[in-house]
Design a protein around this motif. Sequence first.
Motif, mmCIF file in Angstrom:
data_model
loop_
_atom_site.group_PDB
_atom_site.id
_atom_site.type_symbol
_atom_site.label_atom_id
_atom_site.label_comp_id
_atom_site.label_asym_id
_atom_site.label_seq_id
_atom_site.Cartn_x
_atom_site.Cartn_y
_atom_site.Cartn_z
ATOM 1 N N PRO A 1 0.784 -1.248 0.000
ATOM 2 C CA PRO A 1 0.000 0.000 0.000
ATOM 3 C C PRO A 1 0.811 1.291 0.000
ATOM 4 N N ALA A 2 1.880 1.358 0.766
ATOM 5 C CA ALA A 2 2.604 2.618 0.905
ATOM 6 C C ALA A 2 3.406 2.991 -0.333
ATOM 7 N N THR A 3 3.906 1.989 -1.066
ATOM 8 C CA THR A 3 4.757 2.256 -2.227
ATOM 9 C C THR A 3 4.069 1.975 -3.560
ATOM 10 N N GLY A 4 3.009 1.154 -3.529
ATOM 11 C CA GLY A 4 2.353 0.750 -4.762
ATOM 12 C C GLY A 4 3.132 -0.302 -5.533
ATOM 13 N N ILE A 5 4.173 -0.851 -4.930
ATOM 14 C CA ILE A 5 4.996 -1.870 -5.591
ATOM 15 C C ILE A 5 4.269 -3.213 -5.542
ATOM 16 N N ALA A 6 4.225 -3.876 -6.687
ATOM 17 C CA ALA A 6 3.465 -5.124 -6.815
ATOM 18 C C ALA A 6 4.306 -6.351 -6.472
ATOM 19 N N PHE A 7 3.635 -7.323 -5.860
ATOM 20 C CA PHE A 7 4.226 -8.623 -5.555
ATOM 21 C C PHE A 7 3.291 -9.703 -6.091
ATOM 22 N N PRO A 8 3.822 -10.674 -6.836
ATOM 23 C CA PRO A 8 2.970 -11.751 -7.345
ATOM 24 C C PRO A 8 2.507 -12.675 -6.227
ATOM 25 N N ASP A 9 1.425 -13.390 -6.455
ATOM 26 C CA ASP A 9 0.914 -14.327 -5.460
ATOM 27 C C ASP A 9 1.890 -15.463 -5.188
ATOM 28 N N LYS A 10 2.655 -15.837 -6.223
ATOM 29 C CA LYS A 10 3.589 -16.950 -6.104
ATOM 30 C C LYS A 10 5.001 -16.482 -6.439
ATOM 31 N N TYR B 1 12.354 0.555 0.765
ATOM 32 C CA TYR B 1 11.976 -0.603 -0.043
ATOM 33 C C TYR B 1 10.667 -1.193 0.440
ATOM 34 N N ALA B 2 10.022 -1.922 -0.468
ATOM 35 C CA ALA B 2 8.842 -2.706 -0.103
ATOM 36 C C ALA B 2 9.302 -4.138 0.094
ATOM 37 N N ALA B 3 8.636 -4.846 0.976
ATOM 38 C CA ALA B 3 9.018 -6.229 1.270
ATOM 39 C C ALA B 3 7.807 -7.145 1.179
ATOM 40 N N GLY B 4 8.053 -8.346 0.703
ATOM 41 C CA GLY B 4 7.010 -9.371 0.652
ATOM 42 C C GLY B 4 7.534 -10.649 1.267
ATOM 43 N N ILE B 5 6.680 -11.361 1.981
ATOM 44 C CA ILE B 5 7.064 -12.628 2.597
ATOM 45 C C ILE B 5 6.279 -13.753 1.937
ATOM 46 N N TYR B 6 7.010 -14.778 1.505
ATOM 47 C CA TYR B 6 6.424 -15.967 0.887
ATOM 48 C C TYR B 6 6.729 -17.183 1.754
ATOM 49 N N VAL B 7 5.808 -18.134 1.766
ATOM 50 C CA VAL B 7 6.005 -19.349 2.557
ATOM 51 C C VAL B 7 5.628 -20.582 1.747
ATOM 52 N N SER B 8 6.182 -21.713 2.169
ATOM 53 C CA SER B 8 5.730 -23.008 1.654
ATOM 54 C C SER B 8 4.383 -23.274 2.310
ATOM 55 N N PRO B 9 3.268 -23.243 1.559
ATOM 56 C CA PRO B 9 1.941 -23.244 2.178
ATOM 57 C C PRO B 9 1.632 -24.451 3.063
ATOM 58 N N MET B 10 1.948 -25.650 2.601
ATOM 59 C CA MET B 10 1.629 -26.833 3.406
ATOM 60 C C MET B 10 2.453 -26.877 4.683
ATOM 61 N N GLY B 11 3.740 -26.571 4.557
ATOM 62 C CA GLY B 11 4.601 -26.561 5.738
ATOM 63 C C GLY B 11 4.164 -25.528 6.761
ATOM 64 N N CYS B 12 3.758 -24.359 6.264
ATOM 65 C CA CYS B 12 3.292 -23.291 7.150
ATOM 66 C C CYS B 12 2.007 -23.699 7.863
ATOM 67 N N LYS B 13 1.093 -24.316 7.124
ATOM 68 C CA LYS B 13 -0.181 -24.754 7.724
ATOM 69 C C LYS B 13 0.059 -25.733 8.861
#
Length: 222
Positions: free
Chosen positions: A36-45, A65-77
């Motif tokens: 939101p603050a920078t308008g920088i896009a991050f893909p879903d995957k 900078y803008a930051a995005g965090i990605y996880v291994s979905p099954m492991g995270c669950k």
Amino acid sequence: PRHATIAASSERPCAMMRALALIVACLGAVHGSKEPATGIAFPDKFAGSSLVGTGVRTKGPIKVYAAGIYVSPMGCKVAMRKYKGTDPSSVKSAFYKDFVGGSFGKIIVLKMAMGISKEKLVGALSESVRPRMGASKDAIPKFADLLLEGCERYAAGGKASKGTELAFGLQGSAMSVTVNGKSCGSVKSAELCKALANCYFDDKSVSPTLKRSCAAGVLSLL
């Protein structure tokens, strides 16, 4: 009538193109998120991992900078399942400790909102990591060297220019580093992996917006 038929037939491709553009726009809105603050896009995957949150790193009024965090979905669950049904607004520090300590894969993606020298960026990241590590800080110089070399080889102008993307893959005791999608190598240090994650998730987070966003994202994943 003939002219009307020609006009009608010529309008059909235009209408189809408009419809296609609308579909593409809608798909773009669904897939991916803008910080939101920078308008920088991050893909879903990203490299097979799922986006759970975005945020901004600021220095005073400056958006670095803008930051995005990605996880291994099954492991995270599996690792975070005990928090299922938790209200994001009531998340405590134990949640973030379990998130950082979880053995599932995580990727921290940084996208520069402004241009700075590679030395300044690497120095800032190294200084954020240093106090969060234990007595052994041997991995920091290699971490810094990978980033410096990566920016030199793969970033525009050999610096951390605006739009430069840095990604840190955390899996167990191994950290992989990429700059603009190009592999720069890896560092084997569980302490370094944990320290970098804690830069964003401990009580002195350098990006509170990222921390809050990730809590909501992880909980929605469960």
